[in-house]
Scaffold this motif. Sequence first.
Motif, PDB file in Angstrom:
ATOM      1  N   ARG A 141      15.667  11.471 -34.190  1.00 11.15           N
ATOM      2  CA  ARG A 141      17.310  11.375 -34.135  1.00 11.15           C
ATOM      3  C   ARG A 141      17.670  10.053 -34.603  1.00 11.15           C
ATOM      4  O   ARG A 141      17.796   8.597 -32.949  1.00 11.15           O
ATOM      5  N   GLN A 142      18.587   9.546 -34.400  1.00  9.27           N
ATOM      6  CA  GLN A 142      19.037   7.957 -34.574  1.00  9.27           C
ATOM      7  C   GLN A 142      20.360   7.887 -33.195  1.00  9.27           C
ATOM      8  O   GLN A 142      20.814   9.241 -33.425  1.00  9.27           O
ATOM      9  N   GLY A 145      23.154  10.265 -34.866  1.00 10.30           N
ATOM     10  CA  GLY A 145      22.677  11.223 -34.580  1.00 10.30           C
ATOM     11  C   GLY A 145      22.451  11.197 -35.856  1.00 10.30           C
ATOM     12  O   GLY A 145      21.803  12.672 -36.310  1.00 10.30           O
ATOM     13  N   VAL A 147      19.400  11.464 -39.217  1.00  8.24           N
ATOM     14  CA  VAL A 147      17.817  11.638 -38.403  1.00  8.24           C
ATOM     15  C   VAL A 147      16.759  10.894 -39.525  1.00  8.24           C
ATOM     16  O   VAL A 147      17.557  10.660 -40.889  1.00  8.24           O
ATOM     17  N   GLY A 198      12.952  10.947 -29.246  1.00  9.14           N
ATOM     18  CA  GLY A 198      13.892  11.467 -30.328  1.00  9.14           C
ATOM     19  C   GLY A 198      13.390  11.785 -31.144  1.00  9.14           C
ATOM     20  O   GLY A 198      14.263  11.772 -32.846  1.00  9.14           O
ATOM     21  N   VAL A 200      12.310  14.518 -33.630  1.00 15.30           N
ATOM     22  CA  VAL A 200      12.158  16.269 -34.276  1.00 15.30           C
ATOM     23  C   VAL A 200      11.680  16.521 -35.346  1.00 15.30           C
ATOM     24  O   VAL A 200      10.983  16.004 -36.105  1.00 15.30           O
ATOM     25  N   TRP A 207      17.518  20.826 -37.889  1.00 19.32           N
ATOM     26  CA  TRP A 207      16.246  20.136 -37.317  1.00 19.32           C
ATOM     27  C   TRP A 207      16.386  20.614 -34.864  1.00 19.32           C
ATOM     28  O   TRP A 207      17.235  20.478 -34.782  1.00 19.32           O
TER      29      TRP A 207
END
Length: 320
Positions: A141-142, A145, A147, A198, A200, A207
Motif C-alpha cells: 500500500r502506497q 492509498g 497498491v 504496508g 497487502v 486488498w
Amino acid sequence: MLEAVEKLEIRVLVDNSTDTLSSNPAFVESESAYIGRRGLTPSARCLCCAAHGLSCLVTVHRGGASRALLFDSGPEDYTFQRNVTRLAVDLGAVETIVLSHGHWDHAGAMLLALGMIRSRNGGAKVPFYAHPGMFVTRGVRQPNGAVRRMDDVPSAVELADFGAELMVTTEPQALLGGLFYVSGEIPRESGFERGYPGQVRRTAAGWEPDELLMDERWLAVNVAGKGLVVLSACSHAGIVNVCRHVRATFPGLPIHAIMGGLHLSGPNEAIIPQTIEGLKEFGITTIAAGHCTGWRAMTALANAFPDALVPTAVGKQFTF
C-alpha cells in the motif's frame, strides 16, 4: 527430531552483494578464494553477479554421506543460472527444495531451478516444501492509498508441471532423514517486530492487510559440538521472534549461527535498536547477515557484535 550432522556447508548462490576482496574468518571461503582454489584466473568470465534476492545451497555431511537442499532461488533466471554455472555447482545433488516465503525475490527462478536439478538427477521429481499462504497475489500500500503489486511466485500447478512434488502445509517438517528441520508458523511475541509494513494480499473481497506474512518459515541444522545453524531468509517475522521460536522448539540446543536477511531496512530501520538488544539474549556465535538487512542495520550489528558479524555475499561458502 533433528539429528546432529558432522559438517554443514552453505554456498550462497544469490545475494544482494558481491565482495571478493574483504578478509573472512577461517570458516568462510570468499568467491575469489574459491576461484583460486579451482585454478582459475580471476576475470569477468568467472565472477558471479549480485541481485536483490537470496538463494543458498545447503549441504550436510554425516557418516561419510552428504545430503543437499536448495533454500530459495533468488529473483530471476539469469542471476541464478549464471551464478550456479560459474560456481560449478552440481544441482543434481539437490534432493529437496524449501521456499522460505511467498515473495518473488526468493522464488523468481524456481521453475528454472527445478529444470536444472531434474536435468542432472535423471528426471526424478523433487520434493518441494511450501506454506499454503505463499500462493497469493501481494502488494504494498502506497502513501496515496494505491497498491503497488508484487510479482507472484510460481503457482502450485506450475511447480508441479516442472517436477515439484509439493508438500504444502502449515506444520513443521523434518527433512531428509531428520537432518534438516523447517518450522511451522512463527509466533509473534516480541511486541516490536510488526512484519512488512504496508503489505497487502488480494482476496475475493479486495486488498486485505498482510503485514504479518505468516507463511514465512525458518530452516535449521544441528551441527555436532556447535549447535543450531538457522536460515531465516528475510526475517519478516522479526529475527528476535525467529530466535525465540527456535529456542522454544529446541530448548536443549544453543543457537550457534543465524544466516539470511534480517529485513531491518526501510520502515523497519526504526526497530534496529530493539533488535540489537533482543539478539543479545541468545549468545549467537555467528551472525551471517545479508540480503534485505540494510546498511544501517549492518553497521549497528558490526558495532554491537564485532566478533560475530560475517556479512553474506554471492559465492561465499560458510562451513560449520
